[in-house]
Design a protein around this motif. Structure first.
Motif, PDB file in Angstrom:
ATOM      1  N   LYS B  44     -35.647 -14.164  53.018  1.00 39.71           N
ATOM      2  CA  LYS B  44     -36.920 -14.441  53.195  1.00 39.71           C
ATOM      3  C   LYS B  44     -37.428 -15.703  52.390  1.00 39.71           C
ATOM      4  N   SER B  46     -38.214 -19.490  51.568  1.00 39.46           N
ATOM      5  CA  SER B  46     -38.945 -20.466  52.443  1.00 39.46           C
ATOM      6  C   SER B  46     -38.219 -21.940  52.197  1.00 39.46           C
ATOM      7  N   ARG B  48     -37.922 -25.880  52.728  1.00 36.98           N
ATOM      8  CA  ARG B  48     -38.849 -27.025  52.976  1.00 36.98           C
ATOM      9  C   ARG B  48     -38.132 -27.904  53.852  1.00 36.98           C
ATOM     10  N   VAL B  91     -35.279 -25.664  48.954  1.00 38.24           N
ATOM     11  CA  VAL B  91     -35.669 -24.272  49.049  1.00 38.24           C
ATOM     12  C   VAL B  91     -37.130 -24.068  48.042  1.00 38.24           C
ATOM     13  N   ARG B  92     -38.166 -23.430  48.422  1.00 34.16           N
ATOM     14  CA  ARG B  92     -39.142 -23.049  47.378  1.00 34.16           C
ATOM     15  C   ARG B  92     -38.666 -21.878  46.332  1.00 34.16           C
ATOM     16  N   PRO B  94     -38.934 -18.945  44.515  1.00 37.97           N
ATOM     17  CA  PRO B  94     -39.671 -17.668  44.888  1.00 37.97           C
ATOM     18  C   PRO B  94     -40.476 -17.160  43.581  1.00 37.97           C
TER      19      PRO B  94
END
Lengths: 256, 256
Positions: B44, B46, B48, B91-92, B94
């Motif tokens: 899950k 996110s 970029r 990647v963000r 979390p």
């Protein structure tokens, strides 16, 4: 003795001990740091020289003629670490006789093509903690005297025999003659590790980080078990697998 | 999108993600290698951007506008590894809510000032294998999104929550409210680990590599046990200690 030049023949020889080939040609390896040097001094290992940097101020119980003092910048050049601890020992590579190491009522480890030095060093340290009789390396494992192996082994290399074996058949036959069962872990095995009696008289084979245990060893293996994993990670690091086997073996010895 | 210059603003930003400060300012971190990128894509998390070097030829199931192709030499400059695998994801970071993570019938890990990235990564990988609900880091542990932590965690960072906690009191109180017992290992403890019921509803604290568990945590700890060591090594590596606790917990769950 004081040496100040990096063109000195002895210094040049010591710097080469970073290479496996030069270690075996000279029969020497080096260990760094006060704890490690104290461990060698307490052991039966034979120390050729102790090198200290000029600002090392502690007493050393060793032949003064073979203590070599060097300037800080020269020590940094021969050290394998980013922040050198100002003392290292140049040590003879020991020779072990298999018939004095392999006997009943013992636990052994066989590292089969374990290539990461941190993994092999950690396996040696853990084996020492759980009183393993000896660690054998086979099939192109990382060299026992690689500085990074020595570092992660935290002195344990001076407590238990760690031996590279060329003749695998001889090793396995000697183990079998001493009634040592040979086990390996296998992600696809049917039985869990705790269903096996592994308290004593066992040798655990741990395989390469990517490929696992070499199939050529199957003929020697008495049993394979798995470590119960119920999560998402596909496998465990090889030093983690080894520690769990050694703990389970120790647990079975103690609850008997 | 193709970028060829290392003066490109996006490339400059990505290179900075090696620094913790820049990671938290941008809210981004990076992972390298095909396996890791596949793990993020399945998770899950996110993504970029995905960066590939020009000779990366596999299909990627991702928005084409955010796949950035760069020349090999530029990829090498942004990679953290010596032999880059030609693909990385940006990647963000979390956000996790403690109240969705902490609940009964779970096992937790608290890493207290664990500073070696390989150790933290290996703890995360092992925790994932043994279905630990979450790993918490406290007291100046190495950053979760340090590239070396990500690398040793082998994708497990995308399977279970790994969360840095500033408010230790809140964490401990939430655990206690959910009837989770808090245990730590102690070389000087009287009882062995297998004398404790640790099959479930437990949080294990593992301390700093040199200093062990921070004494300021004593007030929260419900019990201390030792791992039975009968050899000469004084202690175990922290990731080894963690794996033995998690294995023992798993063993107790399965033999029930």
């Amino acid at each position: 003795m004081i040496i100040t030049s990096d063109k000195n023949e002895l210094i040049k020889k010591i710097k080469k001990l970073n290479n496996k080939k030069d270690r075996y040609e000279s029969g020497l390896f080096f260990v760094e740091g006060r704890n490690n040097v104290n461990e060698v001094l307490k052991s039966k290992f034979s120390i050729r020289y102790i090198i200290i940097s000029e600002n090392y101020n502690n007493n050393i119980d060793f032949d003064l003629n073979r203590i070599i003092k060097v300037p800080d910048n020269l020590f940094k050049k021969i050290s394998d670490t980013v922040t050198p601890q100002n003392i290292m020992a140049i040590v003879r590579i020991p020779r072990y006789e298999l018939n004095t190491i392999i006997d009943k009522n013992n636990v052994y480890i066989i590292a089969d093509e374990v290539q990461n030095p941190g993994n092999l060093g950690t396996i040696i340290r853990t084996a020492d903690a759980f009183k393993v009789r000896a660690v054998f390396t086979i099939n192109n494992s990382v060299d026992i005297y690689n500085p990074k192996v020595i570092r992660s082994a935290m002195g344990s290399i001076f407590h238990i025999p760690v031996v590279n074996i060329d003749d695998i058949d001889e090793l396995m036959n000697r183990l079998k003659k001493s009634c040592i069962k040979i086990y390996s872990t296998d992600l696809k095995a049917d039985q869990y590790i705790f269903d096996f009696k592994i308290s004593n008289n066992v040798a655990f084979i741990f395989g390469n980080e990517a490929k696992g245990v070499n199939p050529m060893l199957n003929g020697y293996i008495d049993g394979k078990f798995k470590i119960p994993m119920t999560g998402n990670a596909e496998s465990l690091n090889v030093s983690i697998t080894a520690s769990i086997c050694l703990y389970e073996s120790q647990r079975q010895r103690l609850i008997k």
